[in-house]
Design a protein around this motif. Sequence first.
Motif, PDB file in Angstrom:
ATOM      1  N   ILE A   1     139.880 -20.755  60.157  1.00 55.00           N
ATOM      2  CA  ILE A   1     138.795 -21.014  61.093  1.00 55.00           C
ATOM      3  C   ILE A   1     139.212 -20.491  62.456  1.00 55.00           C
ATOM      4  O   ILE A   1     140.317 -20.775  62.929  1.00 55.00           O
ATOM      5  CB  ILE A   1     138.477 -22.519  61.161  1.00 55.00           C
ATOM      6  CG1 ILE A   1     137.895 -22.985  59.820  1.00 55.00           C
ATOM      7  CG2 ILE A   1     137.526 -22.827  62.302  1.00 55.00           C
ATOM      8  CD1 ILE A   1     137.710 -24.478  59.734  1.00 55.00           C
ATOM      9  N   GLU A   2     138.343 -19.695  63.065  1.00 55.92           N
ATOM     10  CA  GLU A   2     138.624 -19.179  64.403  1.00 55.92           C
ATOM     11  C   GLU A   2     138.499 -20.321  65.413  1.00 55.92           C
ATOM     12  O   GLU A   2     137.494 -21.042  65.449  1.00 55.92           O
ATOM     13  CB  GLU A   2     137.647 -18.058  64.757  1.00 55.92           C
ATOM     14  CG  GLU A   2     137.709 -16.853  63.824  1.00 55.92           C
ATOM     15  CD  GLU A   2     138.955 -16.015  64.033  1.00 55.92           C
ATOM     16  OE1 GLU A   2     139.563 -16.106  65.122  1.00 55.92           O
ATOM     17  OE2 GLU A   2     139.319 -15.266  63.100  1.00 55.92           O
ATOM     18  N   MET A   3     139.511 -20.488  66.247  1.00 53.25           N
ATOM     19  CA  MET A   3     139.538 -21.587  67.213  1.00 53.25           C
ATOM     20  C   MET A   3     139.089 -21.099  68.590  1.00 53.25           C
ATOM     21  O   MET A   3     139.680 -20.170  69.147  1.00 53.25           O
ATOM     22  CB  MET A   3     140.946 -22.167  67.303  1.00 53.25           C
ATOM     23  CG  MET A   3     141.493 -22.654  65.967  1.00 53.25           C
ATOM     24  SD  MET A   3     140.591 -24.074  65.323  1.00 53.25           S
ATOM     25  CE  MET A   3     141.261 -25.360  66.379  1.00 53.25           C
TER      26      MET A   3
ATOM     27  N   THR B   1     138.340 -20.152  75.405  1.00 47.10           N
ATOM     28  CA  THR B   1     137.706 -20.020  76.708  1.00 47.10           C
ATOM     29  C   THR B   1     136.447 -20.877  76.765  1.00 47.10           C
ATOM     30  O   THR B   1     135.896 -21.290  75.737  1.00 47.10           O
ATOM     31  CB  THR B   1     137.340 -18.555  76.995  1.00 47.10           C
ATOM     32  OG1 THR B   1     136.331 -18.133  76.062  1.00 47.10           O
ATOM     33  CG2 THR B   1     138.560 -17.653  76.847  1.00 47.10           C
ATOM     34  N   ASP B   2     135.967 -21.125  77.973  1.00 50.90           N
ATOM     35  CA  ASP B   2     134.735 -21.901  78.136  1.00 50.90           C
ATOM     36  C   ASP B   2     133.575 -21.232  77.408  1.00 50.90           C
ATOM     37  O   ASP B   2     132.733 -21.908  76.793  1.00 50.90           O
ATOM     38  CB  ASP B   2     134.402 -22.057  79.621  1.00 50.90           C
ATOM     39  CG  ASP B   2     135.383 -22.956  80.359  1.00 50.90           C
ATOM     40  OD1 ASP B   2     136.085 -23.741  79.674  1.00 50.90           O
ATOM     41  OD2 ASP B   2     135.452 -22.877  81.594  1.00 50.90           O
TER      42      ASP B   2
ATOM     43  N   ALA C   1     129.835 -21.253  72.838  1.00 47.33           N
ATOM     44  CA  ALA C   1     129.208 -20.545  71.718  1.00 47.33           C
ATOM     45  C   ALA C   1     129.367 -21.304  70.405  1.00 47.33           C
ATOM     46  O   ALA C   1     128.531 -21.169  69.499  1.00 47.33           O
ATOM     47  CB  ALA C   1     129.812 -19.148  71.588  1.00 47.33           C
ATOM     48  N   LYS C   2     130.412 -22.102  70.292  1.00 46.67           N
ATOM     49  CA  LYS C   2     130.671 -22.859  69.066  1.00 46.67           C
ATOM     50  C   LYS C   2     130.020 -24.242  69.076  1.00 46.67           C
ATOM     51  O   LYS C   2     130.024 -24.938  68.057  1.00 46.67           O
ATOM     52  CB  LYS C   2     132.186 -23.040  68.881  1.00 46.67           C
ATOM     53  CG  LYS C   2     132.944 -21.758  68.567  1.00 46.67           C
ATOM     54  CD  LYS C   2     132.838 -21.391  67.103  1.00 46.67           C
ATOM     55  CE  LYS C   2     133.759 -20.226  66.762  1.00 46.67           C
ATOM     56  NZ  LYS C   2     133.694 -19.881  65.325  1.00 46.67           N
ATOM     57  N   LEU C   3     129.487 -24.653  70.230  1.00 49.24           N
ATOM     58  CA  LEU C   3     128.949 -25.996  70.364  1.00 49.24           C
ATOM     59  C   LEU C   3     127.795 -26.227  69.392  1.00 49.24           C
ATOM     60  O   LEU C   3     126.851 -25.447  69.323  1.00 49.24           O
ATOM     61  CB  LEU C   3     128.476 -26.222  71.797  1.00 49.24           C
ATOM     62  CG  LEU C   3     127.909 -27.602  72.119  1.00 49.24           C
ATOM     63  CD1 LEU C   3     128.992 -28.665  71.991  1.00 49.24           C
ATOM     64  CD2 LEU C   3     127.314 -27.615  73.527  1.00 49.24           C
TER      65      LEU C   3
END
Length: 434
Positions: free
Chosen positions: A413-415, A418-419, A424-426
Amino acid sequence: EGSEQRTIYRTHLGPGVAGPTTPWNDQYADVMRDGNYENYRSGNQYAAMQAASNVEELRQALADHQGAAFVNTIGADKAGGALYADMSAIPNVSVELIQRCAVDVESGARITTLNGSDPSCDWQIDERAAAPGLMPPSQQPSLITTTYAGNSNDSYWLSNPSQRLEGFSPIIGNENAVRTLRTRSGLKFIEEILERGEKFDQSKVEGLLFTHRHYGAELFLDEVLEVCADDDSLAEACGVLAAWDRRQSVDSRGAHIFNEFFRETRQLSAYYAVPFDNADPVHTPRGLTLDQSETREAILAALHTAVDRLNDAGIALDARWGDVQFEMKNGEKIGVPGGDGRAGMFSVISAGFDAEQGGYTPIVAGNSYIQSVTWNEDGSPKARAILTYSQSPEADSEFYADQTKVYSRSEWIEMPFTDEQIAAKLIREETLEL
C-alpha cells in the motif's frame, strides 16, 4: 463472581517469583529485576530519534536516553549511511560479574541468574548510563557503515559479516556461534545482490521478503531428493518436491511436505556434513552426511512421517501453499505466504499444524507491520507498507480483512506523506461531539 486475594513480595531488586523452576524454600528465593521499571525516557527517546537527520545523530539519540525498551534499531540516511544498534535499557552486567556471580549456569541458557545474597553482584552503577544499573552506551553494540546493516531477531554479532561486532557482554547476545537459518538466509540474499555489483533500491529490498524463498530447501532439498529416490513408495512426494519452486508463496506446491519433513528431523542439525566454521558463518554448517546409512534412514523415516501426516489430514501432496497456510476471516479462507524462520524463511509466518483445520492456521506470529522507505527526487519520503493482519479486529468492520488480502497477493500500500498526498487519500472526516 467472587474475589481472590494474593500477597506479592517485593525486594529492593524487584518482585519475588516462585514456580517449578524457581522454588521458594528456606534456602532460596528468586526475584526478578526489570531494566525498564520506571523507564520514563522513551518519550524523549523517540522525539530525539525523529529529530535526527543522519545515522550519527540517530545513534547519539539512542545513547543519550537509552529509552528503547529492548529492540534493535536499524536506520539509513540520504548520504548513504546505515546504522545497526542494540542500544536499549540493558542491565549493566559484565563478563566478570557473570563469571563471579552467576548461579546454575547452563551452556546456551537464555536467562542468567545472579547471586542476590551478595550486594557486589547487583547491576553495576556507571555514571555514563542514562539510569542507575544500565549498561553505558559505549559498551553496547552499534555499527555505522556505508554498505548495509540488518538483523533477523538474532544476536548483534553478524549484523554485517564484514564488520563483526565482538567483545560485548553475553547479557546482550552471543558471538562466534551458529546463526539461525533465518539470519543466514537474509545475509545470503543480500550477499547475492552485492556480488552482482548491484545497489539496493526499494524494489530489491521488498523482494528480499516477497520472493518468499525457502533457504532451508535451497541448502538441503537436492540431497533429500537424492535419498528420496531410494524408496519407490515415496515417488509421488518426491516428484512434488522435485517440482517445488522452493518458495512459500501462495501458489507454491510441495512446501508443506518439506515443512513437515524438516520439523520431523529437527532441522537436520544432527546430519550436517560441513560443521560450523567461524571463518564462514554465513555458509556453514551445510551439506548432509549421505555416506552414512543412519542419515539416509533418518531422512526416509522423516519423509514417510510427513507424508502420512498430510495424508491423514486429507491434504493433497501437491496442494497450493495458500490452501494449506491460511487465515479465516468471516468464513473466507485467505492464503498467507511465508513460513517458518527456523527452516530458513526470511519471510516469517508462524502457525501450528492443525490436521482438523486442514493445515497451518490460525497465524499466531510473524510478518506483521512491514514497510519499505526511500526518497523521491525532491527529497520527500516514498513509503510502502502493509499491516498483514488488517486494520480492525472487529469482524463487522470493512477493514477486518482488507490488508490480509493485499498481503496474500504480496502487494503493498502506498503511504501518503505530504499534505497533498494525505488530502488525496482522505476518505472521510468524522467529528466526535463531547
